[in-house]
Design an enzyme around this catalytic site. Structure first.
Site, mmCIF file in Angstrom:
data_model
loop_
_atom_site.group_PDB
_atom_site.id
_atom_site.type_symbol
_atom_site.label_atom_id
_atom_site.label_comp_id
_atom_site.label_asym_id
_atom_site.label_seq_id
_atom_site.Cartn_x
_atom_site.Cartn_y
_atom_site.Cartn_z
ATOM 1 N N GLU A 182 -11.723 -28.127 -8.121
ATOM 2 C CA GLU A 182 -10.508 -28.084 -8.922
ATOM 3 C C GLU A 182 -10.742 -28.316 -10.411
ATOM 4 O O GLU A 182 -10.006 -27.796 -11.236
ATOM 5 C CB GLU A 182 -9.507 -29.136 -8.403
ATOM 6 C CG GLU A 182 -8.911 -28.825 -7.047
ATOM 7 C CD GLU A 182 -7.960 -27.641 -7.074
ATOM 8 O OE1 GLU A 182 -7.211 -27.497 -8.069
ATOM 9 O OE2 GLU A 182 -7.979 -26.847 -6.116
ATOM 10 N N SER A 448 24.601 -39.047 40.068
ATOM 11 C CA SER A 448 24.504 -40.122 41.060
ATOM 12 C C SER A 448 23.678 -41.310 40.593
ATOM 13 O O SER A 448 23.672 -42.353 41.264
ATOM 14 C CB SER A 448 23.912 -39.574 42.359
ATOM 15 O OG SER A 448 24.807 -38.659 42.953
#
Length: 746
Positions: A182, A448
């Site tokens: 960079e 249930s």
């Protein structure tokens, strides 16, 4: 001749009085006669006199390109007559200035004007920035590192996605990888790289696009800290100004450290630590050379170079980084060769890790536990990393194998200790595809699985597991619930009715004790959702979340004490300062010891002779209940031992029906697979509560007629007033009103 010369150079004073014989004239009193005027200086004397020569040269006018500017006078014309002419004709005119001179001259002027123009533009854009002396680098948003019970990192929450790390804690080649690719001149420039800017300017002038950044690491940091991602000339100029400011205020290593802790690596990861955890499931200090090169290469284009989506592009970019590292001397050629020979292993699993489900839940609780945060913190949780992975694997594999056939697409799993400590939580099939946490936010009909609360209310009203009720048709205000098998067994014990999930018996019990009593029992055990007190509540028609019904079942597993589910044990700063410490709540007893024993005895039958009889846990006393909502929209199985409570829900987000899937099938299978793994190496222990001594064995003919699946209400129930059936038993225990007053604190 000498006299003549002396005479010519003698000074003659003007006469103020007329000579004899002349008329006095005021106007002529100062006038010289011809004889009084000095004669011209001879040429030889004129050339010998320095003062006269200098005066003569200065009287001549020269044009810009060397020509004479004298007007008239034969002495300045070629071939002129007289003494002056002969002298002038002997001198050559000067040459015109060269082309190089003119180019240099005009170039200098253009450069000066260009510099003035650039300075004006810079000043204009700089005026839009806050005063430099008032600028402060904003603090890095705090990171929340969430760890499991054994310290394994589950997730990093917060804007950055990872904790800040000191550059001295990293291998040297990690920051050098970023410098090499960079900003190779990072340690020599003052925030702005003229070569890079020249390259970017040339590209901009030729293409009118800012495709070449030319940005230094310092400029990138300035952009991330102070500016927006806008790509414009104005932004680039402001970026350069701020970069110079950063260079004056901070050292190179400070700038580099801020950069690697703030740069974006994609997938919500800001900073080197977040990226290392995201892509390699390891801390940044353990990165290899190849992994460091991969991350450094990501900075250019985090989305398109994502190694989980574009492995070839990420590899090619990493190779460029390695070449640059060799060129800058960061690594040797042999190091590069070794790095290329060892491909990096990118963790795709990390991107979709189910650990983000509990992590998101934890993040929503932080402000209540600690208040606003201004520093990185570590959240220590009750999550077991191994169980979390096992839960995700069990749920996903079950859906992958049978989900298509059963037309079910989603699921959730919650596992907790009997005291309420959440050990695993999976809120969906894939966190990467859906971040909605169904374990805590999906309100679904429990079917249930709600019946144990009805049976507990009946026990508190004086019934026992051997109490007999008729499995026979019943109609309440036009509603006639039916059993799954469409067959009726006649008189059955409550143990058998619960094990076989008989709907008619549950509805009868609810009518006997009253729907409000059933709702009160459910709430006392930790159900927080609104429940409609009507007869259909017996079949689980009011919606609940998997988390709250799991915590209600934990009351049976811990001996009758209500629990509040929790996942956070302690919150501390990175330096060790404790911000929150969970205290033991002293859970209130809500079920008497004998009733706990009765419920556990009845619910154990579900896994031995009932709807989930194929999925018991060898060596362990286990209990539970299956459930299926109306039209097969939801399927549940909730089971527990004295060691752990686990609930599994399966269904579709849009509420569409499954292909007749029931709770005793795939949900019970997933539950069994998870619980087997969770109980490995744990010494078996019985369920709590006073053991129930059966008064009489249940009718053998009823047990022989076991259905394959649990009951599911076929039709949409309607709300009706409680109706007591003719065969309701006489209350042989404490009146229900007294019990309600106790549990409700009245």
């Amino acid at each position: 001749m000498a006299q003549g010369q002396r005479r010519m150079v003698e000074r003659v004073e003007p006469r103020f009085e007329p000579e004899k014989g002349e008329e006095a004239d005021q106007g002529d009193s100062f006038r010289l006669t011809r004889e009084d005027r000095p004669a011209p200086v001879p040429l030889e004397l004129r050339e010998r006199s320095p003062s006269r020569a200098k005066t003569a040269r200065s009287s001549k006018g020269w044009s810009l390109f060397g020509g004479s500017s004298s007007r008239g006078g034969g002495s300045n014309r070629r071939g002129g007559g007289g003494g002056g002419g002969s002298s002038g004709s002997g001198r050559k005119p000067k040459r015109r200035r060269s082309m190089l001179y003119r180019l240099t001259y005009w170039s200098f002027l253009l450069c000066m004007w260009g510099l003035l123009g650039v300075g004006g533009v810079v000043a204009w854009y700089a005026a839009n920035l806050p005063p430099i002396q008032n600028l402060e680098v904003p603090p890095r948003p705090p990171n929340v590192k969430i760890v499991s019970a054994d310290g394994t990192v589950i997730a990093n929450q917060g804007e950055m996605g990872g904790a800040a790390i000191s550059i001295k804690d990293l291998p040297k080649y990690v920051p050098q990888a970023f410098i090499a690719i960079e900003d190779r001149r990072f340690y020599s420039h003052y925030g702005v790289d003229p070569q890079g800017l020249a390259r970017a300017g040339y590209v901009y002038l030729t293409t009118h696009r800012l495709t070449q950044g030319g940005s230094t690491l310092t400029q990138q940091l300035a952009k991330n800290v102070f500016l927006t991602p806008e790509r414009s000339l104005r932004r680039k100029i402001q970026e350069a100004i701020l970069a110079v400011y950063l260079e004056r205020k901070f050292s190179k290593n400070q700038i580099l450290e801020m950069y690697i802790n703030r740069v974006y690596f994609g997938a919500g990861s800001y900073g080197i630590e977040a990226a290392a955890q995201r892509y390699f499931r390891k801390p940044a200090k353990e990165l290899t050379i190849a992994e460091a090169a991969t991350l450094a290469g990501l900075v250019k284009a985090p989305s398109s170079l994502d190694p989980t989506k574009n492995p070839k592009g990420a590899h090619d970019r990493a190779q460029l980084v390695l070449d640059a590292m060799v060129d800058t001397g960061a690594i040797s050629a042999q190091d590069e060769k070794t790095a290329l020979a060892t491909p990096v292993k990118v963790s795709k699993f990390a991107a979709r890790s189910s650990g983000n489900y509990p992590a998101d839940w934890i993040s929503n609780q932080l402000s209540d536990l600690t208040g606003p945060l201004d520093t990185d913190v570590v959240v220590e949780t009750t999550i077991d990393a191994k169980l979390q992975n096992l839960a995700e694997q069990s749920l996903r594999q079950g859906l992958d194998k049978s989900g298509g056939k059963l037309r079910v697409s989603q699921g959730a799993l919650v596992a907790m200790d009997p005291d309420g400590a959440v050990r695993a939580m999976v809120g969906g099939r894939s966190y990467a595809e859906s971040q909605f946490n169904r374990a805590i936010s999906a309100y679904r009909q429990p079917g249930s699985t709600f019946k144990p609360f009805v049976y507990l209310a009946a026990l508190m009203n004086g019934a026992t597991p051997d109490t007999v009720r008729d499995d026979a048709p019943i109609t309440l205000a036009g509603w006639s619930p039916k059993d799954f098998s469409r067959e009726y067994r006649g008189p059955v014990s409550l143990t058998t009715a619960l094990a076989l999930s008989l709907n008619t018996v549950a509805v009868r019990l609810c009518a006997e004790v009253g729907p409000k009593a059933v709702v009160a029992v459910a709430h006392s055990l930790g159900i927080n959702s609104n429940l409609d007190p009507n007869p259909s509540i017996a079949l689980g028609t009011s919606e609940v979340t998997p988390l709250e019904i799991t915590s209600a079942y934990a009351t049976f597993a811990n001996g009758g004490r209500m629990v509040i589910p929790y996942v956070v044990k302690r919150i501390r700063t990175e330096k060790g300062k404790v911000l929150f410490q969970r205290q033991a709540p002293g859970n209130q007893r809500v079920i008497e010891d004998d009733k706990v024993g009765m419920m556990n005895a009845m619910m154990s039958q579900t896994l031995t002779v009932g709807t989930a009889r194929k999925y018991g846990l060898p060596g362990w006393q286990s209990a539970g209940k299956s459930g299926t909502s109306q039209n097969y929209r939801d399927a549940w199985f909730i089971g527990y031992t004295s060691h752990m409570v686990t609930a599994v829900w399966l269904g579709n987000d849009d509420g569409t029906s499954t292909s007749r899937m029931t709770g005793g099938s795939l949900p019970a299978q997933i539950w069994n697979e998870f619980m087997r793994g969770a109980h490995k190496g744990v010494p078996p222990a019985p369920l709590p509560g006073r053991p129930w001594v059966r008064e009489a064995p249940p009718p053998e003919d009823v047990i022989a007629q076991q259905p394959q699946f649990d009951g599911a209400p076929e039709d949409q129930p309607v709300a009706v007033e409680p109706v007591m059936t003719a065969n309701a038993p006489r209350n042989t225990g404490r009146p229900i009103a007294d019990w309600l007053n106790r549990v409700l604190g009245r």
